[in-house]
Enzyme design. Structure first.
Site: not given
Lengths: 284, 284
Positions: A118, A167-169
């Site tokens: 992250e 798991d991206s924005s």
């Protein structure tokens, strides 16, 4: 606490968050309380307590996940691929700062090692402390936090992972590179010979172009590709798409999600989520 | 044209519609143009042209259906029960003023007679003229328009219909009675011995109490009850529930929806829509 932000306003004494991501659609949430408010080197990180969705992680004014519906996204991006891969031992999560995906993956005993890359350490800290419904205050020794650029990290790995979860924005700002061809290529290389990847591929209604592009790019690299959908109430339009690219395995074994203490996923959902509405089938 | 309404506002020269149905959540749509604006004896009827959803039917400031996503709701409330009943000849639609449900039901050649009982004639007129994507400018001789109170109409019928579709707005204002026990009882009586009903049973997230109540009331009257869901982007939270009560038939014959020129429904959707998320299963 700096409430002088373009997406916060006061009306009749109440605090409101208005998402400013779209030119033609604005969603506003009535806010009880500002729980956390810090600026990281990447973005503006807030945890707000809202009336409808309780605590919400808000990055640069956009709701990312909430106590009330965050589990839907996190369960769907985790358990669906976990039900397909017969024995995922080493898992890479790119993004996923709210820790919800790592929490779901860690429910499988066979998983030995989870790398979570992250870019923004502040998001992880804020969610572990202030968003326990999503993060589960995750403290599993198999989870290895790496605060770094996910693109660079993935590019340095060869045939190492069974499963990679992106798991991206949204593809604006720091997450833009997570939708590019070269990134998908490096994921393909970082996966073992029977490995698989999954990514959120945006809204079929508001970002049909991004969704189609992700599907096409992943189809060009992996022999097995499947799209599935779920409903995430705090994402615009509700309907959300996910795309799996797999080197080999593609059939879910739904019984694997049994007794995983899930609130949205169950055996029928894992099997039915691949049934796409006609307009999506025609787009692909 | 009276733009002096609480749900319309101007900002930087642009017109915005802000739905005021919920205390803690506001959704605003940027509006290109006001196409139609009349007050009926029941409500304030507008057709607005929006940037994201093109033309929208707006009743008392709440979006009911749009050119872009109206087909999802109309197809799901029509084709799912039509695929279950083996030979629906006489169909009653209660509400459904946008004519979209009647348009979908009329796609089945076996249907001989459709009664559409809508309390507000102005809604039908406005949609036939100004919302052709939804209404299809419906002009099928099998469709009989009755501008009357649906509750009173249903109560006057005995064993007459194969299928009754309750296409109501939210249970506030004129549609409140369409969620009451006595109304469901009269539907049961108006149905033939192998008849079935379907209703929209609201959002599992924002109106879980209404959804559970509808399911419970219908379960008390019909031997076969099934809930299904669809995603309607312009309804809050996106996820929407429908409940079927049937005297006999309950298994869909998905092949019946083939070649019906649908944009959301297909054979896989008809079969998978009954797979409910775990939190809904636990509610029921």
């Amino acid at each position: 606490m700096d409430l002088n932000k373009p997406y916060l306003s006061r009306k009749n004494g109440d605090l409101w968050l208005t998402e400013d991501e779209y030119d033609n659609l604005k969603v506003s949430y009535r806010i009880k309380d500002v729980i956390y408010d810090q600026k990281s080197s990447c973005q503006d990180v807030m945890i707000l307590d809202s009336y409808n969705f309780r605590r919400m992680l808000v990055l640069d004014g956009v709701v990312q996940t909430t106590s009330v519906d965050g589990h839907i996204y996190n369960e769907m991006i985790s358990h669906v691929p976990m039900s397909i891969h017969p024995n995922p031992q080493k898992v890479l999560i790119i993004g996923g700062g709210d820790c919800g995906v790592a929490k779901e993956v860690a429910k499988y005993e066979g998983v030995e090692h989870i790398d979570m890359v992250e870019i923004d350490e502040l998001v992880v800290k804020a969610c572990i402390e202030h968003l326990p419904e999503v993060s589960g205050r995750l403290a599993d020794p198999r989870v290895h936090y790496i605060f770094d650029d996910g693109v660079k990290f993935a590019a340095s790995k060869k045939k190492e992972y069974d499963l990679i979860i992106v798991d991206s924005s949204d593809p604006i700002g720091p997450a833009k590179v997570l939708f590019e061809q070269s990134f998908y290529e490096s994921l393909h290389e970082a996966l073992k010979d029977d490995g698989m990847m999954v990514c959120q591929s945006q809204s079929p209604i508001f970002h049909a172009d991004v969704m189609k592009q992700s599907y096409k790019r992943i189809s060009g690299l992996f022999p097995e590709v499947k799209m599935y959908t779920a409903v995430v109430p705090t994402y615009p339009g509700g309907l959300w798409s996910f795309t799996i690219g797999s080197k080999q395995h593609i059939k879910p074994n739904a019984s694997k999600v049994r007794d995983k203490n899930t609130k949205y996923v169950n055996e029928q959902i894992v099997e039915s989520c691949f049934s796409l509405p006609q307009f999506i089938k025609e787009m692909l």
